[in-house]
Enzyme design. Structure first.
Site, PDB file in Angstrom:
ATOM      1  N   ASP A  30       0.851  -1.199   0.000  1.00 13.72           N
ATOM      2  CA  ASP A  30       0.000   0.000   0.000  1.00 13.72           C
ATOM      3  C   ASP A  30       0.888   1.251   0.000  1.00 13.72           C
ATOM      4  O   ASP A  30       1.887   1.318   0.726  1.00 13.72           O
ATOM      5  CB  ASP A  30      -0.886  -0.024   1.260  1.00 13.72           C
ATOM      6  N   HIS A  99     -10.469  -5.114  -2.832  1.00 12.75           N
ATOM      7  CA  HIS A  99      -9.116  -5.409  -2.337  1.00 12.75           C
ATOM      8  C   HIS A  99      -9.195  -5.757  -0.864  1.00 12.75           C
ATOM      9  O   HIS A  99     -10.048  -5.252  -0.129  1.00 12.75           O
ATOM     10  CB  HIS A  99      -8.154  -4.247  -2.575  1.00 12.75           C
TER      11      HIS A  99
END
Ligand code: 5GP
Ligand code: ZN
Length: 136
Positions: A30, A99
């Site tokens: 991320d 996700h």
């Protein structure tokens, strides 16, 4: 979905820090991590959220996370994990391509995703289960 950022990342059209890739998924770091090693399991097919994604594929995403956890634990020397999956703007979903967040947790630092516990209202103990059960 030509303009979906996670479609482009998952298919490799936009480079990303990739931990794992197969024909169905890409797992990336991320860009705005809640903690060191925060990763995202992204299916290559576009589905907006858990409502849209086929149940089998969602189950595969969790299985993949389970497979990654021991390797991530050793590589990151973390002490625990949170799996977080946001659905809808109200839930904080900012990218409308399903996700699954894998958030490593480190002893003494507190969990990356936390909430303030409320109190379960007495009437909800029966009203909510009744309301949900009759819709299943
Ligand atoms: P959501 O809030 O939708 O559950 O999570 C979206 C996540 O994707 C956020 O944690 C955000 O930091 C991350 N993110 C957004 N855009 C990008 C990007 O272009 N690359 C990467 N690696 N992460 C991104
Ligand atoms: Zn997409």
């Amino acid at each position: 979905m030509d303009n979906c950022i996670f479609c482009l990342i998952a298919k490799g059209d936009i480079p990303s820090a990739t931990l794992y890739e197969d024909e169905k998924f890409r797992v990336i770091l991320d860009l705005g991590p809640a903690a060191r090693g925060h990763a995202l399991v992204i299916p290559k097919e576009h589905y907006a959220d858990l409502f849209e994604i086929p149940a089998d594929l969602a189950a595969e995403a969790v299985k993949l996370a389970k497979r990654l956890l021991p390797a991530m634990k050793e590589a990151l020397s973390c002490d625990g994990f949170q799996l977080v999956q946001n659905n809808g703007e109200a839930a904080g979903q900012t990218v409308s391509h399903y996700h699954l967040h894998i958030i490593p947790c480190y002893a003494g630092k507190g969990p990356g995703a936390a909430w303030t516990p409320g109190e379960l209202a007495e009437e909800d103990k029966t009203a909510i289960p009744e309301a949900v059960k009759k819709l299943l």
